[in-house]
Scaffold this active site. Structure first.
Site, PDB file in Angstrom:
ATOM      1  N   HIS A 147       0.868  -1.174   0.000  1.00 13.75           N
ATOM      2  CA  HIS A 147       0.000   0.000   0.000  1.00 13.75           C
ATOM      3  C   HIS A 147       0.910   1.230   0.000  1.00 13.75           C
ATOM      4  O   HIS A 147       1.984   1.207   0.612  1.00 13.75           O
ATOM      5  CB  HIS A 147      -0.863   0.077   1.263  1.00 13.75           C
ATOM      6  N   GLU A 277     -11.048  -6.243  -4.784  1.00 15.52           N
ATOM      7  CA  GLU A 277     -10.935  -7.252  -3.738  1.00 15.52           C
ATOM      8  C   GLU A 277     -12.220  -7.305  -2.909  1.00 15.52           C
ATOM      9  O   GLU A 277     -12.478  -6.405  -2.110  1.00 15.52           O
ATOM     10  CB  GLU A 277      -9.742  -6.941  -2.833  1.00 15.52           C
ATOM     11  N   GLU A 313      -9.647 -13.073  -1.581  1.00 14.37           N
ATOM     12  CA  GLU A 313      -8.966 -13.386  -0.322  1.00 14.37           C
ATOM     13  C   GLU A 313      -9.764 -14.443   0.423  1.00 14.37           C
ATOM     14  O   GLU A 313     -10.963 -14.282   0.662  1.00 14.37           O
ATOM     15  CB  GLU A 313      -8.810 -12.140   0.547  1.00 14.37           C
ATOM     16  N   HIS A 316     -11.699 -13.394   3.538  1.00 14.14           N
ATOM     17  CA  HIS A 316     -12.879 -12.602   3.210  1.00 14.14           C
ATOM     18  C   HIS A 316     -14.034 -13.512   2.795  1.00 14.14           C
ATOM     19  O   HIS A 316     -15.199 -13.215   3.074  1.00 14.14           O
ATOM     20  CB  HIS A 316     -12.560 -11.610   2.092  1.00 14.14           C
ATOM     21  N   ASP A 341      -5.274 -13.644  -2.574  1.00 20.12           N
ATOM     22  CA  ASP A 341      -4.616 -13.297  -1.324  1.00 20.12           C
ATOM     23  C   ASP A 341      -4.630 -14.547  -0.453  1.00 20.12           C
ATOM     24  O   ASP A 341      -5.673 -14.944   0.078  1.00 20.12           O
ATOM     25  CB  ASP A 341      -5.348 -12.141  -0.630  1.00 20.12           C
ATOM     26  N   ASP A 352     -11.398 -10.647  10.708  1.00 17.86           N
ATOM     27  CA  ASP A 352     -10.436 -11.011   9.673  1.00 17.86           C
ATOM     28  C   ASP A 352      -9.072 -11.271  10.317  1.00 17.86           C
ATOM     29  O   ASP A 352      -8.312 -10.337  10.552  1.00 17.86           O
ATOM     30  CB  ASP A 352     -10.357  -9.843   8.675  1.00 17.86           C
ATOM     31  N   ASP A 354      -6.474 -13.077   9.177  1.00 19.33           N
ATOM     32  CA  ASP A 354      -5.329 -13.075   8.245  1.00 19.33           C
ATOM     33  C   ASP A 354      -4.247 -14.071   8.648  1.00 19.33           C
ATOM     34  O   ASP A 354      -3.071 -13.727   8.752  1.00 19.33           O
ATOM     35  CB  ASP A 354      -4.725 -11.676   8.130  1.00 19.33           C
ATOM     36  N   ASP A 384      -1.177 -12.267   2.017  1.00 19.82           N
ATOM     37  CA  ASP A 384      -1.828 -11.236   2.826  1.00 19.82           C
ATOM     38  C   ASP A 384      -2.131 -11.859   4.188  1.00 19.82           C
ATOM     39  O   ASP A 384      -3.282 -12.058   4.568  1.00 19.82           O
ATOM     40  CB  ASP A 384      -3.108 -10.764   2.142  1.00 19.82           C
TER      41      ASP A 384
END
Length: 481
Positions: A147, A277, A313, A316, A341, A352, A354, A384
């Site tokens: 990012h 996304e 992802e 997600h 992801d 989330d 991750d 991710d």
């Protein structure tokens, strides 16, 4: 006697110091892991290694007990006519790997890497970037993602912020060289308070314009770095309550924003793929890119279906009430699967998380879709994913990525076995064999009307419905794991 023993101790310590000095002198230069050391000389730059105790990670095979080695991922090995590294196209996420702190909704940060000095200065940004490229080289990964606000600090004005980004990106270009590539870049449009009501869907015109300026710059630097894709994640593009929200107007505004991004991409000659996304919620109660199907519908409604693909992802998917396999297949059959992801979530935790994907069965399902899709290029698998809050050693960064890469490599090997065996695909084929007839072909070609189908239903009477053989399908699948 006491003085004699003391003398012996002093002599031993002196000898030990001499030996240590010889060993240190013989070793390659590395930077001590303490912030008080001057590792950069006059320039202030960190010199030597960021990971001095970590070797270049190599493939050692399934029998290896070395945690800093690959057991299943053999980059150059061919599977189904393609090298493993080309099926995978692995990428490291800069934000989680080098900006992750271990903080969660209930606790403060737990991680502080040796090279961090507690600031968000330009010098610190450059130091993190150097750590990133050493990490990539030692891990054997050829791609990375970022990012804009992860790699460079925000200034007091747009101009100052852009100048900061330009300075860091110039270093990134140098460090990439010919071996490392940018899988994708993106703009961070959700953390800063100005985006509390959204970016492209903000009811405030000034915020909309500011977001456009930020995305414009992010696309430019992604293009400059040779990025293969550019991602839009609408973390705040949605609503908390419909009582104070004009949903139709916000969706229209988001579409105009995406149209402008397409226009600017073409204007500057950026040939990378634009990716959306999907995510259903968190931080916004309801986000407009809820899942793959919702995102596909948005693109079709606004005539953008040929301009974008999806970055799916797995975590997600969980939050949307789907499996990762479902989301990937939805994207694939709509011609929209662009990137993955690679992470997972905990079904017992409602946010989330991750986590690195460690479930071999899930990885096998993921790779089945990737194989059906013919691969992911110019997309890939971006990690991710972040270390658990309790994992605080520098080597944990390597172990987590190695385990994630090995899991997906096992998934690829398993999916290839299923394809070569053919039993599962044959089971599926047989379930639909009644459509492999003249009437079935007419239905699939859109040439069978209700009158014809009614006539056949009367002629045949009550249909016989065969077993779905789900348990057999699961048995065949499990046999490949």
């Amino acid at each position: 006697m006491r003085e004699r023993n003391l003398g012996k101790c002093l002599l031993f310590l002196l000898c030990l110091n001499v030996v240590s000095s010889i060993v240190i002198a013989a070793a390659p230069p590395t930077c001590p892991a303490d912030l008080g050391s001057d590792c950069g000389g006059d320039s202030g730059e960190w010199e030597g290694e960021f990971f001095p105790g970590i070797p270049k990670i190599k493939y050692e095979g399934p029998s290896s007990k070395n945690p800093l080695s690959f057991k299943w991922y053999n980059a150059e090995e061919e599977i189904l006519g393609k090298k493993m590294k080309d099926w995978m196209r692995f990428s490291v996420a800069f934000w989680h790997t080098f900006r992750g702190t271990g903080a969660d909704p209930f606790g403060a940060p737990t991680k502080s890497w040796p090279w961090e000095d507690g600031t968000n200065s330009l010098a610190m940004a450059k130091r993190r970037l150097r750590a990133n490229f050493e990490f990539l080289e030692k891990l054997g990964v050829e791609r990375w993602c970022f990012h804009d606000r992860d790699i460079a600090p925000e200034g007091k004005t747009i101009q100052e912020t852009n100048a900061n980004l330009d300075e860091v990106v110039a270093l990134a270009k140098e460090l990439q060289g010919d071996k490392i590539h940018l899988l994708w870049g993106t703009a961070q449009l959700f953390l800063q308070p100005r985006y509390m009501h959204g970016a492209a869907t903000s009811p405030e015109l000034g915020v909309y314009a500011y977001a456009a300026a930020q995305v414009k710059k992010a696309i430019e630097v992604t293009h400059y770095l040779g990025g293969e894709n550019y991602v839009f994640w609408g973390g705040r593009e949605g609503y908390q309550s419909l009582l104070n929200t004009d949903m139709e107007r916000e969706l229209d505004h988001m579409a105009r924003f995406m149209e402008a991004a397409v226009g600017y991409k073409k204007k500057i000659g950026f040939n990378g793929t634009l990716l959306i996304e999907p995510k259903p919620q968190e931080p916004t109660k309801h986000q407009y890119d809820w899942d793959a199907a919702t995102s596909a519908n948005f693109l079709r409604k606004y005539g953008l279906i040929g301009e974008f693909k999806l970055n799916i992802e797995c975590n997600h998917a969980t939050l949307a009430g789907h499996s990762c396999h479902h989301e990937l297949e939805t994207a694939r059959i709509n011609g929209l699967l662009g990137n993955i992801d690679a992470n997972t979530g905990d079904p017992q935790i409602g946010w989330d998380t991750d986590q690195f994907l460690m479930d071999v069965a899930e990885a096998t399902l993921v790779m089945q879709t990737v194989i059906k899709n013919g691969g992911l290029a110019p997309g890939g698998f971006n990690f991710d994913a972040k270390l658990r809050r309790e994992s605080t050693d520098v080597e944990d960064l390597f172990i987590a990525h190695i385990a994630g890469m090995d899991t997906l490599a096992r998934g690829l090997r398993n999916a290839a076995k299923l394809i070569e065996d053919g039993s599962l695909s044959e089971l599926v084929r047989k379930r639909y064999q009644s459509f492999d007839t003249e009437l079935g072909a007419a239905i699939e070609a859109g040439k069978a009307d209700f009158e014809l189908l009614e006539k056949k239903a009367i002629e045949w009477g009550e249909p016989k419905v065969p077993s779905g053989k789900q348990e057999l399908a699961e048995m065949i699948f499990q046999s490949a794991l």
